[in-house]
Write a protein that holds these residues in place. Structure first.
Motif, mmCIF file in Angstrom:
data_model
loop_
_atom_site.group_PDB
_atom_site.id
_atom_site.type_symbol
_atom_site.label_atom_id
_atom_site.label_comp_id
_atom_site.label_asym_id
_atom_site.label_seq_id
_atom_site.Cartn_x
_atom_site.Cartn_y
_atom_site.Cartn_z
ATOM 1 N N ASP B 14 0.834 -1.205 0.000
ATOM 2 C CA ASP B 14 0.000 0.000 0.000
ATOM 3 C C ASP B 14 0.872 1.261 0.000
ATOM 4 O O ASP B 14 0.600 2.213 -0.727
ATOM 5 C CB ASP B 14 -0.932 -0.010 1.216
ATOM 6 C CG ASP B 14 -1.876 1.194 1.217
ATOM 7 O OD1 ASP B 14 -2.435 1.511 0.138
ATOM 8 O OD2 ASP B 14 -2.062 1.820 2.267
ATOM 9 N N ARG B 97 -7.198 -0.959 -1.427
ATOM 10 C CA ARG B 97 -6.435 -0.106 -2.343
ATOM 11 C C ARG B 97 -5.468 -0.929 -3.176
ATOM 12 O O ARG B 97 -5.245 -0.643 -4.357
ATOM 13 C CB ARG B 97 -5.709 0.980 -1.547
ATOM 14 C CG ARG B 97 -6.735 1.926 -0.897
ATOM 15 C CD ARG B 97 -6.110 3.224 -0.439
ATOM 16 N NE ARG B 97 -5.144 3.025 0.616
ATOM 17 C CZ ARG B 97 -5.064 3.799 1.718
ATOM 18 N NH1 ARG B 97 -5.929 4.791 1.887
ATOM 19 N NH2 ARG B 97 -4.147 3.570 2.607
ATOM 20 N N TYR B 160 -10.544 5.658 -0.189
ATOM 21 C CA TYR B 160 -9.439 6.605 -0.324
ATOM 22 C C TYR B 160 -9.583 7.832 0.559
ATOM 23 O O TYR B 160 -8.595 8.467 0.894
ATOM 24 C CB TYR B 160 -9.305 7.053 -1.782
ATOM 25 C CG TYR B 160 -8.747 5.962 -2.653
ATOM 26 C CD1 TYR B 160 -7.374 5.810 -2.802
ATOM 27 C CD2 TYR B 160 -9.584 5.056 -3.289
ATOM 28 C CE1 TYR B 160 -6.852 4.799 -3.585
ATOM 29 C CE2 TYR B 160 -9.068 4.033 -4.063
ATOM 30 C CZ TYR B 160 -7.709 3.904 -4.216
ATOM 31 O OH TYR B 160 -7.199 2.895 -4.970
#
Lengths: 191, 191
Positions: B14, B97, B160
């Protein structure tokens, strides 16, 4: 040549990712030397910054033109911006995906520059929603910031799935999304 | 140990991206040898596949449990799935993500496996919308496929920006988004 480097890099960054794409990959596609690359860009990061800037500056320009149109009410402006973003997919799909995905590979200085512009784009949306609420066009119960994030989500995701050459035209999709946001999907009798 | 490798890798992928993270980076964080890594995973790609599978299998399980609840109508199920995804952000933000960003780094065989599951998750949403339309809960004028993409956009983007420890709770955000989708934002008098 600068534009050709940008165009080729956009394709490569979108396909392979920023980290996995080398300057060698870029110059080989264009059949030029590394010297040519370094004549235009100090580094791969500088090039990434250019791609980010071109993308967001262009969107903000178009957005502010629509918001500044005094003949339109907030509902029409909302539709205008939604249509603008969807129309943008055909030409800028790859840049958008790089924008969403590769921001963390910018240098710290550039991250901040891009983040400010990205926030400006979002805040312009939010101001429109707030105006719509104070003008009596949108419900006073709607949290403008959350609605803005919701609309951005619908818009940003469309870069990943929408095919402008498919069954639904850009105009149609803009009407569908505007209509859902304005009127919702629930039948009246059950509200 | 397998779980610890997965957890450490999720954080690194990430932060730095899949390509920029080496197996060396992963084992150094855990203070173990590369041999330990290879005991559990054939390659970094295998590990990426595991992260993708854990993420999507868990979402589909939860989604299908909600869809199978015969006490709920389609409107309630829609709210249930929206709440489920938002609740998922606190624990699975990083996995999500990685899921959105790194799919192209899976091997061809695994891309296909993940794509099928991803499509299943989307089609489950769409079936719910279609049931809602045929039950008279949702408007017959709504294109179920486009609405589904719109809802997925709102949901996916929230990974997000949404902070579960901020001013708006998971419950509140789920109500706000469900309300916008069901009833829209336009004031009645101007419709």
């Amino acid at each position: 040549m600068k534009n050709r480097i940008v165009e080729a890099s956009i394709q490569l960054f979108d396909q392979k990712g920023f980290t996995a794409t080398s300057i060698k990959d870029i110059v080989e596609v264009l059949n030029v030397t590394k010297g040519t690359f370094y004549y235009y860009f100090k580094s791969k990061q500088e090039l990434l910054r250019d791609i980010h800037l071109n993308y967001i500056d262009d969107l903000i320009d178009q957005q502010e033109r629509i918001l500044g149109d005094e003949e339109k009410d907030c509902t029409e402006k909302l539709h205008g911006i939604i249509y603008m973003v969807i129309s943008n997919i055909r030409t800028n799909k790859e840049s958008a995906r790089i924008f969403f995905r590769e921001m963390r590979h910018l240098s710290d200085k550039h991250v901040e520059e891009i983040r400010l512009k990205r926030n400006l784009f979002r805040k312009n949306y939010q101001s429109l929603i707030e105006s719509g609420i104070s003008e009596g066009e949108f419900k006073t119960t709607i949290p403008a910031d959350m609605l803005t994030f919701g609309i951005l989500g619908i818009m940003n995701w469309s870069y990943y799935w929408y095919n402008p050459d498919g069954d639904v035209s850009e105009e149609e999709l803009a009407v569908i999304f505007t209509d859902i946001i304005l009127k919702g999907v629930k039948t009246q009798k059950l509200v």
